[in-house]
Design an enzyme around this catalytic site. Structure first.
Site, PDB file in Angstrom:
ATOM      1  N   HIS A   1       7.425  -7.139  10.449  1.00 29.58           N
ATOM      2  CA  HIS A   1       6.635  -6.534   9.373  1.00 29.58           C
ATOM      3  C   HIS A   1       5.615  -7.535   8.814  1.00 29.58           C
ATOM      4  O   HIS A   1       5.632  -7.861   7.614  1.00 29.58           O
ATOM      5  CB  HIS A   1       7.552  -6.007   8.256  1.00 29.58           C
ATOM      6  CG  HIS A   1       6.901  -4.905   7.446  1.00 29.58           C
ATOM      7  ND1 HIS A   1       7.600  -3.891   6.846  1.00 29.58           N
ATOM      8  CD2 HIS A   1       5.598  -4.669   7.153  1.00 29.58           C
ATOM      9  CE1 HIS A   1       6.768  -3.089   6.200  1.00 29.58           C
ATOM     10  NE2 HIS A   1       5.547  -3.549   6.382  1.00 29.58           N
TER      11      HIS A   1
ATOM     12  N   VAL B   1       0.836  -1.196   0.000  1.00 26.87           N
ATOM     13  CA  VAL B   1       0.000   0.000   0.000  1.00 26.87           C
ATOM     14  C   VAL B   1       0.872   1.247   0.000  1.00 26.87           C
ATOM     15  O   VAL B   1       0.496   2.283  -0.528  1.00 26.87           O
ATOM     16  CB  VAL B   1      -0.999   0.000   1.183  1.00 26.87           C
ATOM     17  CG1 VAL B   1      -0.276   0.020   2.528  1.00 26.87           C
ATOM     18  CG2 VAL B   1      -1.961   1.181   1.092  1.00 26.87           C
ATOM     19  N   GLY B   2       2.080   1.129   0.558  1.00 29.15           N
ATOM     20  CA  GLY B   2       2.999   2.265   0.583  1.00 29.15           C
ATOM     21  C   GLY B   2       3.787   2.327  -0.708  1.00 29.15           C
ATOM     22  O   GLY B   2       3.972   1.315  -1.387  1.00 29.15           O
TER      23      GLY B   2
ATOM     24  N   ILE C   1      -6.624   2.640   7.471  1.00 34.80           N
ATOM     25  CA  ILE C   1      -6.213   1.690   8.513  1.00 34.80           C
ATOM     26  C   ILE C   1      -6.473   2.285   9.893  1.00 34.80           C
ATOM     27  O   ILE C   1      -6.944   1.595  10.803  1.00 34.80           O
ATOM     28  CB  ILE C   1      -4.729   1.292   8.341  1.00 34.80           C
ATOM     29  CG1 ILE C   1      -4.518   0.610   6.976  1.00 34.80           C
ATOM     30  CG2 ILE C   1      -4.293   0.370   9.474  1.00 34.80           C
ATOM     31  CD1 ILE C   1      -3.050   0.368   6.621  1.00 34.80           C
TER      32      ILE C   1
ATOM     33  N   SER D   1       0.278  -7.157   7.154  1.00 40.15           N
ATOM     34  CA  SER D   1      -0.657  -7.682   6.158  1.00 40.15           C
ATOM     35  C   SER D   1      -0.514  -9.189   5.971  1.00 40.15           C
ATOM     36  O   SER D   1      -1.117  -9.753   5.056  1.00 40.15           O
ATOM     37  CB  SER D   1      -0.430  -6.971   4.819  1.00 40.15           C
ATOM     38  OG  SER D   1       0.882  -7.201   4.348  1.00 40.15           O
TER      39      SER D   1
END
Lengths: 340, 340
Positions: B303, B79-80, B163, B306
């Site tokens: 991380h 998404v980034g 989010i 997701s």
């Protein structure tokens, strides 16, 4: 001889709560002086002549003969009371206090945390950076929230009291619209009450079911029933074999409800995805070689469901006030009716 | 020479998604063949003559010169997009796809999990049974839910996009009725939109504030803004010193937003209670001696915001479909307007 009433307290309740007892000039307070589980021999010896006893879950509360006829009240700093002999308390007219409600939110919080930790496999993912290779599907498991390809979530509750309902409320924004629960077989079903609860929490389905259906339909199973013989190993090999392979099991009630060996086997063989366990049968003697400590995708916590500062102060305060009410023949803020 | 369009994919997207590309007879698909971060040299060499490139967050997406004039589309499975050079993409008329929305719920789930884990100090409480002595106040810290003696909870969000809002929705049943957020200073305040969001999520207060107020008033601070220079070390020593001593910090956005050394110092010195960190500046090179891995009451995950099966399949599918749309001059399901 003093005219004071003797009370025995099995653990120091800290500077916020002990003054409720220590500053009361009508009481002679004896407190277990160590930071460890209260020694049984010490407790029995000191119980002699006591009018009130305040115990933890770790103390079997059969102190009647040791205390003698002076005993008026037993107060436990716990919501559960499987360590107490309710029949004998009723027979001897000894009042009994416990600590419901005040820990509901803390335990519901922990239940949600463990459901998430089991699904995200934090047993392996915590601080694994030094040995971790990112890849698109590394450590991927089930998602607690609904997704576009998996839009239905069912929560299953073994026991559906205050903590279970507070847990359900927290699950709704994660997309849970279905709730199944199993209850004490001796209580009658009440579909009207179920419909009212479904409306209260805003879920599409809320139904009492048998354990087999609960096991096979739930995405998360929360064990939230009382301990004791009636619920011993209610989650056994048969139950675990019936669960979805993508489901997780959360136990924040009592270790005795879950067969630890069966759960360890289930996790090794993938009958379910993961487990989050705050309570273990045989605690506190849980070693590093315990089957659940060694099982994959199993998070094991040291019975900290109610362990937040506010909640433990609330429980200790309530336990102290229950003791005082019972000692002086007044209302106890949370007295159990032992003659039911 | 083949008439096929060459596409380069920097990671194997698995059996659910790769057929979208591999089975397309108009494509010549080159995939990084190892389970590791794609080698930059391999990527630059293989990019030559490519019409489309599908990358992960780990790949700096400046591949224009390597690819040459054939390049029509870059698609990132994230998404980034701080790894992409948006200006150059716009200048060269290369379309750009990313993966918003599909990971919102997964990351919101993890944000709640980390807020709970930080407060319950799971860094120490996980599997501590063999060395644990229960006592009424052992491991007691702040409670995420409201309590009778502490009935107000404020969530603070650095960044208030999808989010963050999904995280807020999950917090409401924990008793959160107050929401503060800090937003990109270049966007105008919109009190009417804030009032609408307050009504949507059912909270009493929802307000855009400056960082100083957010730091001092929040019980949980969620870092959920984009990475890049504009947000670099936005959580610094000054911010951390202003936080409540009972508060926790959650970062599920990008490691660069938090000054790791300052946070480690803050945790050692008790400026805040705990932290839950899914992203660390300098990842993936995070060793066992990293200050945050060693800091007390700091949960560090690799991380995995997701990282659920459904969500990662959804992201990979979206990335593949973005690539296909860009290659064939059709709609991309999630195209970024790079000329804004």
């Amino acid at each position: 001889m003093s005219n004071k009433l003797k009370v025995v307290v099995s653990r120091d309740l800290g500077p916020d709560v002990m003054p409720l007892l220590l500053d009361n000039k009508e009481l002679d307070v004896v407190v277990w002086p160590h930071n460890s589980v209260c020694d049984r021999k010490w407790l029995l010896e000191n119980a002699a002549g006591a009018s009130g006893i305040l115990v933890m879950l770790s103390e079997k509360a059969k102190l009647f003969d040791a205390a003698g006829p002076s005993l008026r009240v037993v107060s436990t700093m716990s919501v559960g009371y499987e360590h107490a002999d309710l029949k004998e308390l009723a027979k001897r007219n000894i009042r009994f206090g416990y600590t419901p409600d005040v820990l509901t939110d803390a335990v519901a919080d922990l239940s949600i945390m463990l459901a998430l930790m089991a699904g995200r496999n934090t047993k392996e993912t915590t601080e694994i950076w030094p040995n971790f290779v990112w890849s698109p599907f590394a450590f991927c498991g089930p998602q607690l929230s609904t997704t576009s390809t998996s839009p239905k979530r069912t929560a299953g509750f073994i026991g559906f009291g205050r903590i279970a309902q507070a847990t359900l409320a927290r699950l709704v924004p994660f997309g849970f619209q279905h709730c199944l629960y199993a209850a004490n077989p001796s209580t009658p079903a009440d579909p009207a009450a179920d419909a009212a609860l479904a409306a209260k929490y805003g879920v599409r389905e809320l139904r009492r079911v048998l354990l087999a259906e609960l096991a096979s339909e739930s995405d998360v199973v929360f064990v939230l029933a009382p301990g004791g013989p009636a619920t011993y190993h209610i989650v056994d090999e048969k139950f675990l074999r019936a669960m979805k392979r993508s489901a997780v099991l959360v136990n924040t009630a009592r270790g005795t409800l879950v067969d630890s060996d069966a759960l360890a086997k289930a996790l090794h063989e993938g009958w379910l995805y993961g487990a989050g366990i705050d309570v273990v049968e045989g605690e506190p003697k849980i070693g590093a070689d315990h089957p659940l400590v060694k099982a994959p995708r199993c998070v094991v916590l040291p019975h900290i469901g109610s362990a937040t500062t506010d909640t433990r102060i609330g429980m200790a305060t309530l336990a102290a006030n229950n003791l005082l009410g019972g000692l002086f023949g007044k209302d106890m803020p949370a007295e159990l009716n032992t003659s039911r």
